[in-house]
Design a protein around this motif. Structure first.
Motif, PDB file in Angstrom:
ATOM      1  N   PRO A  45     -16.633 -19.685 -22.218  1.00 45.67           N
ATOM      2  CA  PRO A  45     -17.840 -19.613 -23.049  1.00 45.67           C
ATOM      3  C   PRO A  45     -19.129 -19.801 -22.270  1.00 45.67           C
ATOM      4  N   ALA A  46     -20.219 -19.358 -22.888  1.00 45.78           N
ATOM      5  CA  ALA A  46     -21.535 -19.408 -22.251  1.00 45.78           C
ATOM      6  C   ALA A  46     -21.950 -20.837 -21.927  1.00 45.78           C
ATOM      7  N   SER A  47     -21.564 -21.801 -22.754  1.00 44.83           N
ATOM      8  CA  SER A  47     -21.947 -23.188 -22.493  1.00 44.83           C
ATOM      9  C   SER A  47     -21.381 -23.680 -21.172  1.00 44.83           C
ATOM     10  N   VAL A  48     -20.140 -23.297 -20.855  1.00 45.18           N
ATOM     11  CA  VAL A  48     -19.522 -23.683 -19.585  1.00 45.18           C
ATOM     12  C   VAL A  48     -20.237 -22.994 -18.424  1.00 45.18           C
TER      13      VAL A  48
ATOM     14  N   GLY B 146     -19.459 -15.086 -23.529  1.00 43.76           N
ATOM     15  CA  GLY B 146     -18.682 -15.611 -22.419  1.00 43.76           C
ATOM     16  C   GLY B 146     -18.135 -14.506 -21.542  1.00 43.76           C
ATOM     17  N   ILE B 147     -17.320 -14.903 -20.531  1.00 44.07           N
ATOM     18  CA  ILE B 147     -16.704 -13.988 -19.583  1.00 44.07           C
ATOM     19  C   ILE B 147     -15.206 -13.931 -19.871  1.00 44.07           C
ATOM     20  N   ASN B 148     -14.660 -12.726 -19.914  1.00 46.54           N
ATOM     21  CA  ASN B 148     -13.293 -12.513 -20.362  1.00 46.54           C
ATOM     22  C   ASN B 148     -12.263 -12.747 -19.255  1.00 46.54           C
ATOM     23  N   ILE B 149     -11.108 -13.265 -19.657  1.00 42.24           N
ATOM     24  CA  ILE B 149      -9.932 -13.386 -18.803  1.00 42.24           C
ATOM     25  C   ILE B 149      -8.765 -12.768 -19.556  1.00 42.24           C
ATOM     26  N   ALA B 150      -8.130 -11.765 -18.959  1.00 45.86           N
ATOM     27  CA  ALA B 150      -6.958 -11.144 -19.570  1.00 45.86           C
ATOM     28  C   ALA B 150      -5.711 -11.830 -19.024  1.00 45.86           C
ATOM     29  N   ALA B 151      -4.904 -12.375 -19.907  1.00 44.86           N
ATOM     30  CA  ALA B 151      -3.682 -13.079 -19.514  1.00 44.86           C
ATOM     31  C   ALA B 151      -2.497 -12.464 -20.230  1.00 44.86           C
ATOM     32  N   THR B 152      -1.314 -12.643 -19.664  1.00 41.98           N
ATOM     33  CA  THR B 152      -0.101 -12.171 -20.321  1.00 41.98           C
ATOM     34  C   THR B 152       0.621 -13.345 -20.943  1.00 41.98           C
TER      35      THR B 152
ATOM     36  N   THR C  33      -2.347 -25.627 -12.887  1.00 39.19           N
ATOM     37  CA  THR C  33      -3.730 -25.824 -13.324  1.00 39.19           C
ATOM     38  C   THR C  33      -3.880 -25.422 -14.781  1.00 39.19           C
ATOM     39  N   GLN C  34      -4.660 -26.183 -15.519  1.00 44.69           N
ATOM     40  CA  GLN C  34      -4.946 -25.849 -16.907  1.00 44.69           C
ATOM     41  C   GLN C  34      -6.436 -25.652 -17.081  1.00 44.69           C
ATOM     42  N   ILE C  35      -6.807 -24.456 -17.512  1.00 44.00           N
ATOM     43  CA  ILE C  35      -8.213 -24.144 -17.782  1.00 44.00           C
ATOM     44  C   ILE C  35      -8.486 -24.486 -19.241  1.00 44.00           C
ATOM     45  N   THR C  36      -9.500 -25.288 -19.477  1.00 44.71           N
ATOM     46  CA  THR C  36      -9.803 -25.741 -20.833  1.00 44.71           C
ATOM     47  C   THR C  36     -11.116 -25.152 -21.327  1.00 44.71           C
ATOM     48  N   HIS C  37     -11.444 -25.480 -22.580  1.00 40.55           N
ATOM     49  CA  HIS C  37     -12.689 -25.069 -23.238  1.00 40.55           C
ATOM     50  C   HIS C  37     -12.823 -23.541 -23.274  1.00 40.55           C
ATOM     51  N   LEU C  38     -11.719 -22.854 -23.510  1.00 43.29           N
ATOM     52  CA  LEU C  38     -11.742 -21.396 -23.586  1.00 43.29           C
ATOM     53  C   LEU C  38     -11.748 -20.928 -25.037  1.00 43.29           C
ATOM     54  N   LEU C  39     -12.228 -19.716 -25.248  1.00 42.01           N
ATOM     55  CA  LEU C  39     -12.144 -19.055 -26.549  1.00 42.01           C
ATOM     56  C   LEU C  39     -10.977 -18.077 -26.531  1.00 42.01           C
TER      57      LEU C  39
ATOM     58  N   ILE D  30     -17.542 -28.017 -31.102  1.00 40.31           N
ATOM     59  CA  ILE D  30     -18.739 -28.319 -30.334  1.00 40.31           C
ATOM     60  C   ILE D  30     -18.320 -28.786 -28.945  1.00 40.31           C
ATOM     61  N   ASP D  31     -18.732 -28.063 -27.939  1.00 43.93           N
ATOM     62  CA  ASP D  31     -18.357 -28.369 -26.555  1.00 43.93           C
ATOM     63  C   ASP D  31     -19.269 -29.460 -26.017  1.00 43.93           C
ATOM     64  N   THR D  32     -18.919 -30.703 -26.301  1.00 40.75           N
ATOM     65  CA  THR D  32     -19.767 -31.823 -25.861  1.00 40.75           C
ATOM     66  C   THR D  32     -19.718 -32.030 -24.359  1.00 40.75           C
ATOM     67  N   ASP D  33     -18.696 -31.526 -23.679  1.00 41.43           N
ATOM     68  CA  ASP D  33     -18.592 -31.690 -22.232  1.00 41.43           C
ATOM     69  C   ASP D  33     -19.583 -30.828 -21.469  1.00 41.43           C
ATOM     70  N   HIS D  34     -20.005 -29.711 -22.074  1.00 40.63           N
ATOM     71  CA  HIS D  34     -20.863 -28.778 -21.351  1.00 40.63           C
ATOM     72  C   HIS D  34     -22.183 -28.492 -22.061  1.00 40.63           C
ATOM     73  N   VAL D  35     -22.424 -29.081 -23.188  1.00 38.71           N
ATOM     74  CA  VAL D  35     -23.678 -28.874 -23.913  1.00 38.71           C
ATOM     75  C   VAL D  35     -24.327 -30.226 -24.160  1.00 38.71           C
TER      76      VAL D  35
END
Length: 629
Positions: free
Chosen positions: A256-259, A238-244, A208-214, A329-334
């Motif tokens: 991000p907040a828009s998502v 936005g809400i944080n995700i800690a990854a290695t 799985t690939q999560i997109t539109h992240l900061l 600009i997140d056109t998919d979610h704004v």
């Protein structure tokens, strides 16, 4: 006249005038004000806390509180003001610490965190910092967004909380100063200041690939996972995700907040901040969402949770996003059209689901509720606490109309139905609380098993030699004719000779009335799929009368379920009436029209085709619900 120094008898008389005006009233007012000042000072001293909690912040966002109450340097005021809206999310065990952080996004106790952190937690608790110390509230999952690793929780309380408003900017520029908050294992707040490194960054996790992240260097610890990333105004970026990453170092990502607003605005009415510092304003953000049909096509056998995510830190492939300095600009979610705060895509998706459920129920007189509940869980990620009141309210309208039609046609056998209503109502109330107690994961498994049984039953009926190519209407008419002939031959009022003969009395009423209510309360389905067979094979009633009687029982059970779900949900702070009522209003037209279409298809399509579609639908639901754990 007596002058100064004169005496009246043996007593001297003083003629000096002390005060010609009345002094008692102003002195009394002054004394009262002095006492009030001391009382107010005592109250302030008694209620003063050097804690990260503020009195009188009900219905205020962090940004609003900062603008109105605090006069400190920006960084210092953020460190002092933000933590009350940052929570710890745990498993509810004795002395159990948080497994992730979360952010309060609604004054009524809505919390957003990461889905992988709570996916396998049976009893979720949310730990909130208050003036009396850390308090724990039980919480339930209201909605999940697996594609972005988000979970919306609702604390079971009617209390109000300081919460975040969403950052109202539609562009993200790398280099922007941000602050990542969280709570550690002891429940204490932690924060790190950093910068947005890139925007529109993808994160590959398994397949799985999560997109539109900061990307942000403010996230440095797993304890910030699920916690908020805020800007200098205290608004939620936005809400944080800690990854290695490849080197084993913790890399910080943020949904991000828009998502967040795009996917969760149907449940929470978010507050949003202005693009620049200024007065707070409350509005509903319009945003498009993922296409419902594309999700539906890929749903069977597709992932429901992001694979490879651990409880705290995700293992994935870190990919650099847009280069520094370039706005995204997140056109998919704004943006996008909306009606009443709901995106057109969301409305169409819900209407299409209701239409499909109505057609399924109209074609086979059963199974529509199973499809509606499973669809709301799988396609939209809603939890059963929200699904039940929506389905109950939808059934009140749809089955109320059906009961009226059946009554006008003279098909309702009121002498047989009335003794069952009380038991149906009792069953749905008991089932509602059982369903709440066992949790959504168990309900999902039960729903899958139930759908599997229905699919198997339909397949067996297809394989029967007498299925033929006749229409369902002709078969129903033939059964009714046979029922009447057998009743005349036996000289009894029984409409069907096959089945188990139950004697009249309370036992019969319990057996025919309560199972429908129990299944409806636990699984959220209408219950007609249970009641029609009971009426036919245990009540020995013809198919048409069984359907008519069932519509009346489902109506009254749904009325009781609606009252219980709304009263219990409102009294415990679990739901608020706006979301389920709005969702029901969106779905009712589709369910009603779908029922009409399904009834017409039943008259024209061969029985094998009808049962084949029904079996395939139930099998798909069973496969999805039983493999989504």
């Amino acid at each position: 006249m007596i002058e100064i120094g004169e005496t009246m008898g043996d007593q001297p008389v003083n003629k000096i005038v002390f005060c010609e005006r009345s002094w008692k009233t102003p002195v009394s007012i002054l004394a009262f004000l002095i006492l009030l000042t001391f009382a107010w000072g005592a109250y302030l001293l008694d209620n003063y806390d050097e804690d990260d909690y503020f009195h009188g912040t009900d219905d205020l966002s962090v940004g609003q509180f900062l603008a109105r109450n605090i006069a400190m340097p920006d960084v210092q005021r953020l460190y002092y003001t933000v933590p009350p809206a940052v929570v710890g999310v745990g498993g509810g065990g004795v002395n159990a610490g948080p497994v992730a952080s979360g952010a309060i996004v609604g004054a009524n106790g809505y919390v957003i965190t990461t889905l992988h952190s709570v996916a396998n937690v049976p009893n979720i608790t949310v730990q909130v910092a208050t003036s009396a110390g850390i308090r724990s509230f039980p919480a339930q999952v209201v909605k999940t967004i697996p594609g972005h690793d988000l979970a919306l929780l609702k604390m079971q309380t009617t209390e109000k909380f300081l919460h975040f408003r969403m950052a109202g900017v539609q562009t993200v520029v790398p280099g922007q100063q941000v602050f990542a908050f969280g709570r550690n294992m002891a429940g204490a707040p932690l924060v790190r200041q950093g910068l947005v490194q890139s925007a529109d960054a993808p994160l590959a996790v398994g397949t799985t690939q999560i997109t539109h992240l900061l990307r942000s260097d403010a996230v440095y610890s797993w304890e910030q996972t699920g916690g908020p990333l805020v800007n200098a105004q205290g608004d939620l970026v936005g809400i944080n995700i800690a990854a290695t990453g490849p080197t084993g170092k913790v890399e910080g990502f943020t949904v991000p907040a828009s998502v967040i607003v795009s996917h969760l605005q149907d449940v929470v009415r978010f507050k949003t901040g202005a693009a620049a510092a200024g007065p707070a304003r409350t509005q509903t953000v319009a945003a498009g969402s993922s296409n419902w049909w594309s999700k539906a096509r890929a749903v069977v056998g597709g992932p429901t949770a992001v694979p490879g995510m651990g409880m705290n830190v995700v293992q994935g492939t870190v990919t650099t996003g847009i280069p520094s300095g370039m706005p995204f600009i997140d056109t998919d979610h704004v943006g996008g059209a909306q009606i009443g705060g709901y995106s057109i895509a969301d409305i169409l998706g819900l209407v299409m689901l209701a239409l499909a459920a109505g057609i399924t129920g109209g074609m086979m007189t059963m199974g529509g509720g199973v499809l509606q509940v499973a669809g709301m869980m799988v396609f939209f990620g809603y939890g059963m606490y929200l699904i039940r009141p929506v389905v109950f309210l939808t059934n009140v309208v749809v089955y109320g109309a059906a009961a009226l039609r059946n009554d006008k046609a003279g098909l309702v056998q009121w002498d047989k139905v009335k003794p069952l209503i009380l038991w149906g109502v009792a069953g749905v109330i008991i089932g509602y609380f059982i369903g709440n107690a066992i949790g959504d994961s168990v309900v999902g498994v039960l729903l899958g098993l139930f759908a599997l049984i229905m699919a198997g039953k339909a397949v067996l009926e297809i394989l029967q030699p007498n299925a033929g190519e006749d229409t369902a209407e002709s078969i129903a008419a033939a059964e009714d004719d046979m029922d009447e002939l057998m009743a005349m031959a036996d000289g009894t009022p029984k409409a069907k000779s096959a089945g188990i003969a139950l004697p009249e009395g309370p036992i019969r009423s319990v057996v025919l009335g309560m199972p429908m209510g129990l299944f409806s309360g636990i699984l959220g389905i209408s219950g007609g799929v249970i009641e029609v067979p009971l009426q036919r094979y245990l009540g020995r009633i013809s198919l048409q009368n069984a359907i008519a009687n069932s519509s009346v029982l489902v109506f009254w059970a749904s009325v009781a379920g609606t009252l219980v779900a709304f009263f219990h949900g409102a009294s415990t702070g679990l739901i608020h009436w706006e979301a389920p009522v709005t969702l029901a209003l969106v779905m009712i037209p589709g369910a009603y029209v779908g029922g009409i279409i399904g009834a017409r298809l039943m008259r024209v399509l061969p029985v094998r085709v009808l049962k084949g579609v029904y079996a395939a639908t139930m099998a798909a639901i069973a496969l999805k619900m039983l493999t989504s754990g």
